[in-house]
Enzyme design. Structure first.
Site, PDB file in Angstrom:
ATOM      1  CG  PHE A 122      67.173  73.401  54.517  1.00 20.45           C
ATOM      2  CD1 PHE A 122      68.364  74.052  54.793  1.00 20.45           C
ATOM      3  CD2 PHE A 122      67.033  72.072  54.894  1.00 20.45           C
ATOM      4  CE1 PHE A 122      69.401  73.384  55.424  1.00 20.45           C
ATOM      5  CE2 PHE A 122      68.050  71.394  55.527  1.00 20.45           C
ATOM      6  CZ  PHE A 122      69.247  72.054  55.783  1.00 20.45           C
ATOM      7  CG  ASP A 169      50.886  76.093  43.385  1.00 15.19           C
ATOM      8  OD1 ASP A 169      51.327  74.940  43.172  1.00 15.19           O
ATOM      9  OD2 ASP A 169      49.956  76.331  44.167  1.00 15.19           O
ATOM     10  CB  SER A 226      57.037  68.964  49.256  1.00 13.21           C
ATOM     11  OG  SER A 226      56.142  68.416  50.216  1.00 13.21           O
ATOM     12  N   GLY A 234      55.639  65.667  33.453  1.00 15.39           N
ATOM     13  CA  GLY A 234      55.172  65.988  32.096  1.00 15.39           C
ATOM     14  C   GLY A 234      56.128  66.952  31.406  1.00 15.39           C
ATOM     15  CE1 TYR A 242      57.158  65.839  52.661  1.00  9.53           C
ATOM     16  CE2 TYR A 242      57.977  64.135  54.143  1.00  9.53           C
ATOM     17  CZ  TYR A 242      58.225  65.122  53.212  1.00  9.53           C
ATOM     18  OH  TYR A 242      59.519  65.401  52.815  1.00  9.53           O
ATOM     19  CE  LYS A 277      58.177  64.731  49.274  1.00 12.86           C
ATOM     20  NZ  LYS A 277      58.821  65.506  48.199  1.00 12.86           N
TER      21      LYS A 277
END
Ligand code: UDP
Length: 313
Positions: free
Chosen positions: A11, A56, A75, A102, A145, A149
């Site tokens: 979204f 991925d 995510s 990285g 979650y 984060k």
């Protein structure tokens, strides 16, 4: 600029890609399509400035050529999704953030992390300022979650301090609008779809819990400005107008004329009781303030869902 957006078929990621392309930048979009949909970027697939890569980002990430920015938006983000995909959620927030950091370091690119109001958990300070450390249950179902984060934020700051990487952290509050999935599970999409189908709106718990809903165009403008700013510390990007879930339900009923009524269901575990961003920092540093009222944003969202529901599955 040439930027990589992870989670581009989601979204927010897809709207962010539109925003960069609108200003003449080149976008490489990555997504493993676990919760994202190719439909969200279908309109970009013929655009010479856009490249889609199905990948991925918890694996080693390689991108040919120079990069000016890496924006990590991959995510699961709806509570329904991250409860069903707990390990994926932890991995993309931790390993995925490490891999994309990285990459940014190797390319000398600026990095922006899509963080979340969930780092504040069930907040004991209201409204939430960026200086608040939060009240998160690490072993509850939402911990997958929230802690991913929070770890991601710590990792971004470590890359900034230790490797002098140019970094940004956006704490994104509840956002809604076109391109949400109809079965996303979040409150705005649930209420819109339920009302349009004449089904009862499902209020979890008493309905007295609050959220502050930001329309997607406002959210993306704030994120775009943050990327271009020089603010390294986290910035809340959300709409500060707070509503109870009850009020949201009433507004959706009023706008749709729904006759389906309302039912109450059990409140999910650790569901935050209140949430409202203090956006003083965003106002000062980004010159940004949301423009779209909840009523106006809901009308656009309802229009989108009514078209979507009219299409065959
Ligand atoms: N909620 C609700 N009915 C629904 C979906 C959600 O009452 O059909 C509530 C949920 O319990 C929470 C709020 O609405 O208090 C916002 O939930 P959402 O899943 O959109 O996101 P959250 O802000 O909790 O991450």
């Amino acid at each position: 600029m040439r930027v990589l957006i992870t989670g581009v078929a989601g979204f927010l990621g897809s709207h962010l890609a539109d925003r960069f392309l609108r200003d003449g930048h080149e976008v490489i979009g990555m997504d493993n399509l676990l919760t994202g949909s190719i439909d969200n970027v279908q309109h970009l697939l013929g655009n010479d400035s856009f490249t889609f890569v199905r990948y991925d980002v918890t694996n080693y990430v390689h991108v040919n050529g120079p990069l000016d920015g890496v924006l990590h938006f991959a995510s699961p983000a709806s509570p329904r999704d991250y409860l069903q995909l707990p390990i994926h959620t932890l991995k993309v927030g931790s390993i995925g953030t490490h891999k994309t950091l990285g990459l940014a370091k190797a390319k000398g690119a600026r990095f922006l992390l899509a963080s979340t109001s969930e780092v504040y958990g069930d907040p004991l300070v209201h409204p939430q300022q960026e200086s608040y450390w939060g009240n998160v249950n690490p072993v509850g179902p939402r911990g997958v979650y929230d802690e991913a984060k929070r770890f991601a934020e710590a990792l971004v700051m470590a890359y900034h301090r230790h490797h002098e990487l140019d970094t940004r952290i956006a704490r994104i509050f509840n956002t809604y609008g076109p391109r949400m999935r109809k079965h996303d599970g979040r409150v705005v999409s649930n209420f819109c779809v339920q009302a349009l189908q004449g089904e009862p709106l499902t209020i979890y718990g008493s309905g007295k819990q609050t959220r502050s809903f930001c329309f997607v165009s406002d959210e993306v403008e704030g994120l775009y400005r943050l990327f271009q700013s020089d603010e390294v510390f986290p910035v809340n990007v959300g709409n500060p107008t707070e509503h109870t879930v009850d009020e949201l339900a009433q507004l959706v009923v009023e706008l749709t004329g729904s006759k389906g009524g309302i039912v109450h269901e059990e409140l999910p575990e650790d569901d935050p009781k209140v949430r409202q961003p203090d956006i003083t920092r965003a106002r000062e540093k980004l010159g940004w303030d949301p423009q779209i009222s909840l009523r106006e944003g809901l009308l656009q969202t309802l229009e989108y869902f009514s078209v979507l529901l009219g299409q065959a599955d």
